[in-house]
Design a protein around this motif. Structure first.
Motif, PDB file in Angstrom:
ATOM      1  N   ASN A 125      38.472  -1.692 -21.914  1.00 31.74           N
ATOM      2  CA  ASN A 125      38.519  -0.492 -23.099  1.00 31.74           C
ATOM      3  C   ASN A 125      40.077   0.585 -22.446  1.00 31.74           C
ATOM      4  O   ASN A 125      39.849   0.852 -20.990  1.00 31.74           O
ATOM      5  N   PRO A 126      40.479   1.446 -23.605  1.00 35.22           N
ATOM      6  CA  PRO A 126      40.826   2.431 -22.967  1.00 35.22           C
ATOM      7  C   PRO A 126      39.810   3.834 -22.902  1.00 35.22           C
ATOM      8  O   PRO A 126      40.860   4.870 -21.512  1.00 35.22           O
ATOM      9  N   GLU A 127      38.562   3.409 -22.517  1.00 38.79           N
ATOM     10  CA  GLU A 127      37.733   3.898 -21.860  1.00 38.79           C
ATOM     11  C   GLU A 127      37.426   3.976 -20.517  1.00 38.79           C
ATOM     12  O   GLU A 127      36.510   4.304 -19.957  1.00 38.79           O
ATOM     13  N   GLY A 128      37.942   2.836 -20.131  1.00 37.92           N
ATOM     14  CA  GLY A 128      37.908   2.217 -18.780  1.00 37.92           C
ATOM     15  C   GLY A 128      36.081   1.457 -19.114  1.00 37.92           C
ATOM     16  O   GLY A 128      36.316   1.180 -17.408  1.00 37.92           O
ATOM     17  N   VAL A 129      35.655   1.121 -19.904  1.00 31.16           N
ATOM     18  CA  VAL A 129      34.899   0.319 -19.976  1.00 31.16           C
ATOM     19  C   VAL A 129      35.023  -1.441 -19.980  1.00 31.16           C
ATOM     20  O   VAL A 129      35.648  -1.293 -20.748  1.00 31.16           O
TER      21      VAL A 129
END
Length: 123
Positions: free
Chosen positions: A72-76
Motif C-alpha cells: 500500500n502507499p504507506e509501504g505495508v
C-alpha cells in the motif's frame, strides 16, 4: 483441487482495461455439515464455461488457489487470496457412479461345509 456444491449465483462477464481482460464470478454453496458459500472466479476464455450452467444446479468445479502481495502507499504489505476456476461439470448424484449390487437371492448356497477341513488362509 475440486469444489462440489450447488450454484447460488452466476454473475455476468466483466471486462477491464484496454486489453479487454475478462472475469466472471460464481458462488457455490458446498454440501457439508457447515455449508460454505465460495466465490469462484473464471477469467479470460474460461468465462464462457459458465454459459451452460444455471442457479440451483449441482456442480463440481476444478480450482486453483491464487495469492497476491500488494504494497500500500504507506509501504505495508497486504495479501489477497482468490479461488480461480478452470473447469466445471455437472455433479453426479450421490451413488450414481457406484456399480450395481447383485441381489443376495441370486447367490449360490453352499451346504457341504465341514469343520474338519483345514483352514489354509494366511490370516
Amino acid at each position: 483441487m475440486e469444489v462440489t456444491g450447488k450454484i447460488k449465483l452466476i454473475n455476468e462477464t466483466q471486462t477491464f482495461g484496454a486489453s479487454g481482460f475478462r472475469k466472471r464470478e460464481m458462488v457455490v454453496t458446498t454440501n457439508e455439515q457447515y455449508p460454505q458459500m465460495l466465490m469462484i472466479e473464471f477469467v479470460q476464455d474460461k468465462c464462457d464455461l459458465l454459459n451452460s450452467y444455471q442457479v440451483g444446479q449441482d456442480v463440481k468445479v476444478s480450482i486453483n488457489l491464487r495469492g497476491r502481495e500488494w504494497i500500500n502507499p504507506e509501504g505495508v504489505a497486504k495479501y489477497f487470496n482468490s479461488i480461480q476456476g478452470w473447469r466445471i461439470e455437472a455433479a453426479q448424484p450421490e451413488g450414481a457412479g457406484a456399480p450395481p449390487v447383485a441381489p443376495l437371492d441370486n447367490l449360490e448356497k453352499v451346504s457341504d461345509v465341514s469343520s474338519d477341513e483345514p483352514d489354509d488362509l494366511p490370516f
